[in-house]
Design an enzyme around this catalytic site. Structure first.
Site, PDB file in Angstrom:
ATOM      1  N   THR A 168       7.934   0.182   1.048  1.00  0.00           N
ATOM      2  CA  THR A 168       7.613   1.365   0.238  1.00  0.00           C
ATOM      3  C   THR A 168       6.130   1.451  -0.129  1.00  0.00           C
ATOM      4  O   THR A 168       5.724   2.415  -0.772  1.00  0.00           O
ATOM      5  CB  THR A 168       8.404   1.336  -1.088  1.00  0.00           C
ATOM      6  OG1 THR A 168       8.069   0.122  -1.769  1.00  0.00           O
ATOM      7  CG2 THR A 168       9.891   1.406  -0.847  1.00  0.00           C
ATOM      8  N   LYS A 169       5.344   0.477   0.231  1.00  0.00           N
ATOM      9  CA  LYS A 169       3.961   0.442  -0.235  1.00  0.00           C
ATOM     10  C   LYS A 169       3.064   1.373   0.597  1.00  0.00           C
ATOM     11  O   LYS A 169       3.513   1.968   1.559  1.00  0.00           O
ATOM     12  CB  LYS A 169       3.458  -1.010  -0.236  1.00  0.00           C
ATOM     13  CG  LYS A 169       4.289  -1.923  -1.174  1.00  0.00           C
ATOM     14  CD  LYS A 169       4.000  -1.690  -2.633  1.00  0.00           C
ATOM     15  CE  LYS A 169       4.987  -2.172  -3.658  1.00  0.00           C
ATOM     16  NZ  LYS A 169       5.440  -3.535  -3.683  1.00  0.00           N
TER      17      LYS A 169
END
Ligand SMILES: *Cc1c(COP(=O)(O)O)cnc(C)c1O
Length: 384
Positions: free
Chosen positions: A184-185
């Site tokens: 998700t980064k």
């Protein structure tokens, strides 16, 4: 009814896929030439004479950095309660204790004014977290650290790319900076992380501890002209090395980091404009001239909004939109609460932030119409 819009999705192109296929076909799957390339590329990205150590998560990187900084049993490390548990748990891996500090009510970053009061004879390090991709007040934190002789290890899981007084996070005077490439980064390798340091001794220790405490890594063993089978174990290390499969993704993701940041910043500006009349507190921006990575776009429901934050997220889900909460402060989790006998009100700013905060979807895979859906849903819920 359109399909569900997830809270987050990675943005993987054909270049990443081709590079992974190339790694598979090459036969070199674990740490090898592509990891080395990714490390070199990352050092060039940070743009100062730093050393880069690719690892299989930011958690691993934080653990390595603290271990190499000499943190051990009986020591205390000051960090924020407003973070993911990884930031605090690595301190416990080493038998040291995490000491939590409350946050600034606007930025959700650790408040340097509160840090100094927590420093005692056992304090060894400060671990700032650049929440959502907005830099902490590093000038204040580094000056406190210098004054008391403390190490500074930055948790930069949200902060690629972020600047502080015009300098890229990763190039400041801290002892180490650790990035996350979790799915998700802002850039991803599936699972992965990067440790950046300008301290050659710390770098050396981290490299050895990254792979079982072995004095030469596999790539070195197979490419140097010393006998390939021979190695020496100099410490009980960890298994934290990055694979070339992951690095294959990272090589191409990193090339897009600035492009991704620009898109995220543009999307954040669209949200700001759309929500400015709503009863919400908008996320703070970086000071003039500085860069916010916009890993997260977090709004806060004002007190005059009658529904709860949880209800707001349920209503968004009913409209097919995934939201999240960053973070459940560490002091509210059973482990941390019980270990340090913490009360919710011990960190009033973090508690208040948590109770009203919602992270909205913000990622480069979203289309303009995806974003418009989010805007319409937020408005429908809050305008009635
Ligand atoms: C994601 C995250 C981590 C952990 O990153 P991993 O790569 O999953 O280990 C650490 N700190 C913060 C603030 C994070 O958001």
């Amino acid at each position: 009814m359109s399909s569900f819009l997830p809270f987050a999705l990675p943005d993987i192109g054909d270049e990443e896929i081709a590079e992974v296929v190339d790694a598979i076909k090459s036969g070199w799957l674990t740490t090898g030439p592509k990891t080395k390339r990714f490390e070199d590329q990352f050092a060039a990205f940070i743009g100062s004479d730093c050393e880069t150590i690719a690892v299989n998560s930011a958690t691993a990187g934080l653990h390595l950095a603290l271990e190499a900084a000499g943190i051990g049993p009986g020591d205390e490390v000051i960090t924020t309660t407003y973070t993911f548990t990884a930031t605090g748990e690595v301190v416990r891996y080493l038998g040291a204790d995490s000491v939590f500090v409350d946050v600034d009510p606007l930025t959700f970053n650790m408040d340097p004014k509160l840090v100094e009061a927590l420093i005692g004879p056992r304090t060894r390090a400060i671990v700032p977290v650049h929440f959502a991709g907005l830099s902490c007040n590093m000038e204040a934190l580094l000056s406190i650290a210098r004054k008391y002789g403390l190490k500074v290890i930055e948790d930069a899981a949200h902060a690629l790319p972020t600047t502080c007084n015009g300098k890229l996070i990763g190039s400041l005077e801290s002892d180490a900076t650790v990035y996350s490439f979790y799915a998700t980064k802002t850039i991803t390798t599936g699972e992965g992380g990067m440790l950046v340091t300008r301290d050659p001794e710390l770098a050396k220790r981290c490299r050895v501890m990254r792979l079982h405490g072995i004095s030469r890594d596999a790539f070195d063993r197979y490419t140097s002209n010393k006998p390939a089978w021979h190695y020496e174990v100099v410490a009980p290390g960890f298994k934290y090395n990055m694979t070339d499969l992951a690095a294959s993704l990272g090589i191409h993701q990193l090339k897009k980091a600035w492009q991704f940041q620009k898109r995220r910043a543009a999307m954040a500006a669209i949200y700001d404009e759309a929500f400015k009349e709503l009863p919400v507190i908008l996320p703070p921006h970086a000071p003039e001239g500085d860069v916010h990575a916009w890993h997260l776009y977090v709004i806060r429901l004002r007190d005059d909004v009658s529904i709860s934050r949880d209800r707001f997220i349920e209503l968004m889900a009913e409209k097919g939109i995934g939201c999240s909460v960053h973070f459940i402060p560490l002091h509210l989790h059973p482990y941390w609460r019980d270990r340090y006998n913490l009360k919710p009100d011990d960190f009033p700013n973090a508690l208040r932030a948590y109770e009203r905060a919602v992270s909205l979807p913000l990622y480069t895979k979203m289309t303009d119409s995806d974003q418009q859906r989010v805007i319409d849903a937020v408005k429908e819920i809050l305008e009635c």
